[in-house]
Design a protein around this motif. Structure first.
Motif, PDB file in Angstrom:
ATOM      1  N   UNK A   1      13.388  20.172  -7.843  1.00 38.04           N
ATOM      2  CA  UNK A   1      13.862  19.984  -9.223  1.00 38.04           C
ATOM      3  C   UNK A   1      14.546  18.642  -9.396  1.00 38.04           C
ATOM      4  N   UNK A   2      15.309  18.278  -8.411  1.00 39.08           N
ATOM      5  CA  UNK A   2      16.006  16.998  -8.492  1.00 39.08           C
ATOM      6  C   UNK A   2      15.010  15.845  -8.474  1.00 39.08           C
ATOM      7  N   UNK A   3      13.964  15.992  -7.649  1.00 41.56           N
ATOM      8  CA  UNK A   3      12.972  14.920  -7.582  1.00 41.56           C
ATOM      9  C   UNK A   3      12.269  14.741  -8.934  1.00 41.56           C
ATOM     10  N   UNK A   4      11.940  15.890  -9.526  1.00 42.25           N
ATOM     11  CA  UNK A   4      11.269  15.805 -10.821  1.00 42.25           C
ATOM     12  C   UNK A   4      12.189  15.162 -11.862  1.00 42.25           C
ATOM     13  N   UNK A   5      13.438  15.554 -11.814  1.00 39.30           N
ATOM     14  CA  UNK A   5      14.397  14.999 -12.762  1.00 39.30           C
ATOM     15  C   UNK A   5      14.572  13.502 -12.552  1.00 39.30           C
ATOM     16  N   UNK A   6      14.653  13.122 -11.285  1.00 39.92           N
ATOM     17  CA  UNK A   6      14.799  11.696 -10.982  1.00 39.92           C
ATOM     18  C   UNK A   6      13.589  10.909 -11.461  1.00 39.92           C
ATOM     19  N   UNK A   7      12.440  11.476 -11.249  1.00 44.39           N
ATOM     20  CA  UNK A   7      11.216  10.789 -11.675  1.00 44.39           C
ATOM     21  C   UNK A   7      11.186  10.653 -13.198  1.00 44.39           C
TER      22      UNK A   7
ATOM     23  N   UNK B   1       8.219   0.288  -8.661  1.00 40.61           N
ATOM     24  CA  UNK B   1       9.489   0.259  -9.379  1.00 40.61           C
ATOM     25  C   UNK B   1      10.080   1.649  -9.468  1.00 40.61           C
ATOM     26  N   UNK B   2       9.239   2.630  -9.755  1.00 38.83           N
ATOM     27  CA  UNK B   2       9.717   4.004  -9.845  1.00 38.83           C
ATOM     28  C   UNK B   2      10.294   4.451  -8.502  1.00 38.83           C
ATOM     29  N   UNK B   3       9.589   4.071  -7.479  1.00 40.03           N
ATOM     30  CA  UNK B   3      10.055   4.456  -6.137  1.00 40.03           C
ATOM     31  C   UNK B   3      11.423   3.860  -5.852  1.00 40.03           C
ATOM     32  N   UNK B   4      11.599   2.625  -6.181  1.00 40.85           N
ATOM     33  CA  UNK B   4      12.897   1.977  -5.946  1.00 40.85           C
ATOM     34  C   UNK B   4      13.984   2.643  -6.767  1.00 40.85           C
ATOM     35  N   UNK B   5      13.647   2.966  -7.992  1.00 43.76           N
ATOM     36  CA  UNK B   5      14.657   3.577  -8.853  1.00 43.76           C
ATOM     37  C   UNK B   5      15.080   4.929  -8.290  1.00 43.76           C
ATOM     38  N   UNK B   6      14.105   5.679  -7.808  1.00 43.60           N
ATOM     39  CA  UNK B   6      14.423   6.985  -7.237  1.00 43.60           C
ATOM     40  C   UNK B   6      15.264   6.828  -5.984  1.00 43.60           C
ATOM     41  N   UNK B   7      14.897   5.877  -5.164  1.00 47.70           N
ATOM     42  CA  UNK B   7      15.658   5.619  -3.941  1.00 47.70           C
ATOM     43  C   UNK B   7      17.086   5.257  -4.254  1.00 47.70           C
ATOM     44  N   UNK B   8      17.248   4.366  -5.230  1.00 47.17           N
ATOM     45  CA  UNK B   8      18.601   3.936  -5.586  1.00 47.17           C
ATOM     46  C   UNK B   8      19.408   5.113  -6.102  1.00 47.17           C
TER      47      UNK B   8
ATOM     48  N   UNK C   1       0.830  -1.203   0.000  1.00 41.58           N
ATOM     49  CA  UNK C   1       0.000   0.000   0.000  1.00 41.58           C
ATOM     50  C   UNK C   1       0.862   1.249   0.000  1.00 41.58           C
ATOM     51  N   UNK C   2       1.928   1.202   0.770  1.00 43.93           N
ATOM     52  CA  UNK C   2       2.804   2.372   0.855  1.00 43.93           C
ATOM     53  C   UNK C   2       3.835   2.287  -0.238  1.00 43.93           C
ATOM     54  N   UNK C   3       4.015   3.342  -0.917  1.00 43.38           N
ATOM     55  CA  UNK C   3       4.933   3.314  -2.047  1.00 43.38           C
ATOM     56  C   UNK C   3       6.183   4.130  -1.740  1.00 43.38           C
ATOM     57  N   UNK C   4       6.212   5.315  -2.275  1.00 47.64           N
ATOM     58  CA  UNK C   4       7.440   6.067  -2.114  1.00 47.64           C
ATOM     59  C   UNK C   4       7.669   6.495  -0.659  1.00 47.64           C
TER      60      UNK C   4
END
Lengths: 209, 185
Positions: free
Chosen positions: B120-126, B175-182, B106-109
Motif C-alpha cells: 500500500x505504501x509503495x502504491x501511495x508513493x508511486x 525520475x519516479x524511481x528516484x522520487x520513491x527512493x527519496x 537499463x535498470x530502474x527501480x
C-alpha cells in the motif's frame, strides 16, 4: 539484489494510471447539450460579426464616396448663361458684437446689376454674422459670382461695428484667400476709378481750351 | 476506425446533432482524462473538455481520416488545448523533443529499497510521485499505460518525434524511481 523488472514496473505504472483515472468523476449528463449550446452561441456571434463587418464596410464606402464626390452645390462658373435675378436674404445669425440690425446689404449696394444668388462657400474661422443667400440656382457667370462676393464683403464691413479694430479686420480678410482677392479687386477698382477721375480728358480739354 | 464512426463523422460534418452526440459519447471520457493530466480543478476540466469538442467540431472539415484516426486527432486537440490553458497561466511547457539527455540506464527501480515499504505504501508513493511530474510527463504516462497507445500514436498526439519520446519515457521512469527512493529514505 533482485531488481524490479521492466514488466513489473510497467504493470505498476498501468495500475497507477488507472487509479488516477478512477479519481476523475464522469462527465455531466448534459455535457452534450452544453457543447451544442456553445457551438450555437459561437455561430450566432460569428454571424453577428460578419453582419456588422459588412455594414461597417458599406458605411465606410458611402463615407468615402461622399468625401470624394464632386460638390454639386458649387456654382459652375464657366457656364456663360444669362444671370437670373435672385433674392438675397439678410443674415440670419445674430451679430456677435451686436453691431446693428440685419440689413440686406446685398440689395442696397448692388441694385443696379443683375446678380445671381449663389450659395456661398463656407468661410474659414469667421465668427461674424454670415450673409445667407437663398439658393436660387441659375446659370451665372464668373463676373456675377465675384460681384456677389463683393456685395457680401461690403455688407460685412457695413455690419461691423467701429469698435472692431482694424487688426481684427485684417485677420478676417487674410484668413480667406477669396476675401483677399476681393479686397484687392475692390481697392484696385477704386484706385483705377480715382486715377481715371484725376486723369485729364485730353479731348475735352482740347475742345474747351 | 469503424464504419459506424466514419458514418457518424460524415453526419457530423453535415451539421447534424446525431453525429456530434455519437462522437461526444465515444470520446468524451478520453478527452476529459487527457485534460485532467493538466488541470486539477474538475470544473475547469469539464469546461476545457467542452471547449475541445467545440473546437474539434468547428474544424471537422479539416479532419483527414487517412492521416490519423479521429481518436488521435481529437486527443491532439485536447493536449494542445490543455497546454495552452496552462500557458495562459504563465506555464512554461516542457520540451519533450530534446535529445540532449544521455540514454537512460537499463535498470530502474531498486527493488531492495522498495521492499522496505509495504504494498500500500509503495502504491501511495508511486501515486504521489506521479502527481509531482510535469503535466506533459503525466500525459505521456497516461497515453502509454492507460490508453496503451504505441509510441508512434503518442508522437502524433504530442507532436514530438518518436526517438526523443522513448528517451523521455525512460527518464520519467527513472525520475519516479528516484522520487520513491527519496521518499522512503
Amino acid at each position: 539484489m533482485n531488481k524490479t523488472t521492466d514488466k513489473e514496473q510497467d504493470r505498476a505504472l498501468q495500475a497507477a494510471m488507472q487509479r488516477r483515472a478512477a479519481q476523475v468523476p464522469p462527465l455531466a449528463d448534459d455535457f452534450a447539450e452544453r457543447v451544442m449550446a456553445k457551438m450555437n452561441a459561437r455561430r450566432q456571434r460569428a454571424r453577428r460579426y460578419r453582419l456588422s463587418a459588412a455594414l461597417t464596410g458599406i458605411a465606410a464606402a458611402v463615407f468615402v464616396a461622399f468625401l470624394f464626390w464632386p460638390e454639386s452645390h458649387e456654382m459652375p462658373i464657366t457656364q456663360p448663361e444669362q444671370p437670373v435675378i435672385a433674392e438675397v436674404t439678410s443674415p440670419k445669425t445674430e451679430p456677435k458684437e451686436n453691431v446693428g440690425a440685419e440689413v440686406p446689404a446685398a440689395q442696397t449696394h448692388v441694385s443696379a446689376r443683375k446678380h445671381v444668388a449663389v450659395e456661398p462657400k463656407p468661410q474659414h474661422a469667421i465668427h461674424e454674422p454670415v450673409l445667407v443667400a437663398e439658393p436660387v440656382l441659375a446659370k451665372a457667370t464668373r463676373t456675377d459670382s465675384f460681384d456677389y462676393y463683393l456685395a457680401h464683403l461690403e455688407a460685412e464691413m457695413d455690419a461691423l461695428d467701429d469698435s472692431v479694430s482694424s487688426a481684427q479686420l485684417e485677420k478676417l480678410i487674410s484668413a480667406d484667400a477669396r476675401l483677399r482677392q476681393l479686397v484687392n479687386r475692390i481697392v484696385g477698382s477704386e484706385v483705377e476709378q480715382a486715377l481715371n477721375a484725376a486723369k485729364p480728358d485730353s479731348t475735352t480739354d482740347y475742345l474747351n481750351f | 476506425m469503424t464504419e459506424l464512426e466514419q458514418e457518424m463523422i460524415l453526419v457530423a460534418r453535415q451539421g447534424q446533432a446525431q453525429g456530434y452526440r455519437y462522437l461526444m459519447n465515444r470520446y468524451g471520457r478520453q478527452v476529459q482524462l487527457i485534460v485532467a493530466q493538466f488541470v486539477s480543478d474538475m470544473r475547469d476540466v469539464e469546461e476545457l473538455t467542452q471547449d475541445v469538442f467545440v473546437r474539434a467540431f468547428e474544424h471537422l472539415p479539416d479532419f483527414d481520416p487517412l492521416r490519423a484516426t479521429f481518436g488521435t486527432w481529437i486527443s491532439r486537440i485536447a493536449y494542445n488545448a490543455a497546454l495552452n490553458h496552462l500557458r495562459s497561466h504563465d506555464y512554461a511547457p516542457l520540451p519533450l523533443d530534446e535529445e540532449q539527455y544521455a540514454p537512460p540506464d537499463a535498470v530502474l527501480w531498486a527493488q531492495d529499497d522498495e521492499e522496505q515499504a509495504n504494498e500500500a505504501e509503495r502504491l501511495s508513493l508511486l501515486d504521489k510521485a506521479i502527481n509531482r511530474l510535469r503535466p506533459e510527463e503525466r500525459t505521456l504516462l497516461h497515453l502509454r499505460y492507460y490508453e496503451k497507445r504505441s509510441l508512434g500514436e503518442i508522437a502524433e498526439v504530442m507532436e514530438v518525434a518518436t526517438g526523443p519520446l522513448a528517451n523521455r519515457l525512460q527518464r520519467i521512469r527513472q525520475k519516479l524511481s528516484k522520487m520513491i527512493k527519496l521518499t522512503i529514505s
